[in-house]
Design a protein around this motif. Structure first.
Motif, PDB file in Angstrom:
ATOM      1  N   GLN A 184       1.095  -1.618   0.200  1.00 17.23           N
ATOM      2  CA  GLN A 184       0.071  -0.018   0.199  1.00 17.23           C
ATOM      3  C   GLN A 184       1.030   1.058  -0.197  1.00 17.23           C
ATOM      4  N   GLU A 185       0.854   2.144  -1.098  1.00 21.13           N
ATOM      5  CA  GLU A 185       1.847   2.990  -1.186  1.00 21.13           C
ATOM      6  C   GLU A 185       1.287   4.418  -0.958  1.00 21.13           C
ATOM      7  N   GLU A 235       9.030   6.018 -10.796  1.00 17.85           N
ATOM      8  CA  GLU A 235       9.898   4.960 -10.444  1.00 17.85           C
ATOM      9  C   GLU A 235      10.625   4.201  -9.396  1.00 17.85           C
ATOM     10  N   LEU A 236       9.529   4.506  -7.985  1.00 12.49           N
ATOM     11  CA  LEU A 236       9.158   3.668  -7.141  1.00 12.49           C
ATOM     12  C   LEU A 236       8.422   2.339  -7.435  1.00 12.49           C
ATOM     13  N   GLY A 240       7.563  -3.424  -8.701  1.00 13.86           N
ATOM     14  CA  GLY A 240       7.537  -4.126  -9.045  1.00 13.86           C
ATOM     15  C   GLY A 240       8.163  -5.593  -9.335  1.00 13.86           C
ATOM     16  N   ALA A 241      10.044  -5.052  -9.163  1.00 20.26           N
ATOM     17  CA  ALA A 241      10.776  -5.333  -9.704  1.00 20.26           C
ATOM     18  C   ALA A 241      11.135  -6.698  -8.415  1.00 20.26           C
ATOM     19  N   ALA A 242      11.137  -5.898  -7.140  1.00 21.43           N
ATOM     20  CA  ALA A 242      11.540  -6.076  -6.205  1.00 21.43           C
ATOM     21  C   ALA A 242      10.477  -7.398  -5.238  1.00 21.43           C
ATOM     22  N   ALA A 243       8.524  -7.282  -5.215  1.00 21.45           N
ATOM     23  CA  ALA A 243       8.228  -7.228  -5.162  1.00 21.45           C
ATOM     24  C   ALA A 243       7.539  -8.852  -5.529  1.00 21.45           C
ATOM     25  N   PRO A 244       7.033 -10.328  -4.860  1.00 25.75           N
ATOM     26  CA  PRO A 244       7.069 -11.499  -5.239  1.00 25.75           C
ATOM     27  C   PRO A 244       5.920 -10.712  -6.442  1.00 25.75           C
ATOM     28  N   MET A 272       0.775   5.460 -13.962  1.00 23.98           N
ATOM     29  CA  MET A 272       2.232   5.258 -12.542  1.00 23.98           C
ATOM     30  C   MET A 272       3.112   3.767 -13.208  1.00 23.98           C
ATOM     31  N   GLY A 273       2.224   2.871 -13.592  1.00 19.92           N
ATOM     32  CA  GLY A 273       2.837   1.770 -13.769  1.00 19.92           C
ATOM     33  C   GLY A 273       4.273   1.804 -14.811  1.00 19.92           C
ATOM     34  N   ALA A 274       3.996   3.263 -16.027  1.00 23.04           N
ATOM     35  CA  ALA A 274       4.818   2.710 -17.394  1.00 23.04           C
ATOM     36  C   ALA A 274       5.760   2.580 -17.183  1.00 23.04           C
TER      37      ALA A 274
END
Length: 349
Positions: free
Chosen positions: A99-100, A111-112, A117-121, A138-140
């Motif tokens: 939850q950001e 960027e966040l 996305g790269a680090a979370a399961p 946000m997810g671009a």
């Protein structure tokens, strides 16, 4: 504004059952989410760039836990499931939900979420408390933006039931279902927006009322305290029981909304033209700030927030006793304001 796929509200389903949530940001909204998630038995890992974040979260638990819906919780018991992780990648590495709650800066969010996305399961839900940005934007920079959604709460998020859920063109429909199930599992009432709209729904309604409230105070029609009284002794209780459309439907008597609009509708265009259009200049902001400080005294934020939470819980509990959690048969949601900031409240209309 990017286009998004229309998402009809999903049917009720069993909670997804996440156990660990990463809360990114320890401003007003992040603190409310943290308290609520802990109260529902989840382990919460807080990541924040805010100076003194651990102290802020600990103090917030003491302030907010007593005002949780359904009765207060022991802050010490909640804190037993609380973790702090200053490194973003480690904070999200093994969680079920993120939850950001950082400021609504698109570059910052892109960027966040690239990093998250790269680090979370792969199966983790990625949720943003943004009050105005859309998931596709946000997810671009993400490789897999299909699990990123808006989950916009209303302040205070540990009390007010509503969460506005917004998906995008690339959002996985299963992620929408899982998002709704997650929020319901922590006592929220999610409403899935069928179309994207700037600032979503609740804040647009709030902005309209706030604009006219400022106009009436600036024009000397009422004081700030008197304006509050008008709302809390009329529109507030009415809207806690029924929404605007149902209120006017009932106002039309046996003929319902059709009859009410037939009588009052022709004059509404003229009434809308009469509404004020105050400008948010530095002078206006200073004057309103001075008025608020004189009107609401020198009580601490904690004391004012505790009194607010007690009153809001009393309203929700009274409605629950008469089975009026949703005034519209078969409906799925209702009622107030911002997204988060590392150093305190922000956002709003």
């Amino acid at each position: 504004m990017s286009e998004t796929t229309e998402h009809p509200p999903p049917a009720d389903g069993p909670p997804a059952g996440p156990r660990t949530v990463a809360v990114i940001g320890a401003g007003t909204i992040g603190l409310g989410w943290t308290t609520l998630f802990l109260a529902h038995g989840l382990r919460v890992r807080v990541n924040s760039r805010r100076a003194g974040a651990e102290k802020a979260v600990t103090e917030a638990l003491g302030t907010l836990a007593p005002g949780l819906p359904g009765g207060g919780h022991d802050p010490g018991e909640l804190a037993a499931r609380l973790e702090f992780e200053p490194d973003l990648e480690r904070a999200v590495r093994d969680v079920d939900v993120v939850q950001e709650n950082v400021p609504d800066d698109l570059e910052l969010k892109q960027e966040l979420f690239r990093r998250i996305g790269a680090a979370a399961p792969p199966g983790a839900l990625l949720l943003s408390s943004t009050s105005r940005l859309l998931p596709d934007d946000m997810g671009a920079r993400m490789d897999d933006p299909g699990r990123l959604l808006v989950g916009h709460p209303l302040n205070p998020p540990h009390v007010i039931p509503l969460v506005e859920v917004v998906g995008g063109r690339r959002t996985d429909p299963d992620a929408v279902e899982a998002c709704v199930a997650f929020y319901r599992s922590v006592g929220k009432e999610p409403v899935v927006l069928r179309k994207p709209v700037p600032r979503f729904v609740a804040n647009r309604l709030q902005a309209a009322l706030l604009r006219e409230s400022i106009h009436l105070v600036q024009e000397g029609v009422v004081t700030m305290a008197e304006l509050d009284t008008v709302v809390t002794r009329s529109l507030g209780p009415r809207w806690a029981a029924v929404g605007p459309f149902q209120a006017f439907h009932l106002g039309g008597g046996e003929g319902g909304l059709r009859r009410w609009l037939g009588v009052a509708g022709p004059g509404m265009d003229r009434a809308w033209q009469d509404l004020g259009r105050p400008r948010m200049t530095p002078e206006t902001i200073d004057r309103l700030g001075d008025l608020a400080e004189r009107t609401y005294g020198t009580d601490t934020y904690a004391a004012l927030a505790a009194a607010r939470d007690a009153r809001q819980n009393a309203v929700l509990e009274a409605l629950a006793r008469v089975g009026a959690g949703d005034a519209r048969p078969g409906g799925d949601g209702t009622p107030d304001d911002s997204t988060d900031d590392e150093d305190g409240p922000r956002g709003g209309p």
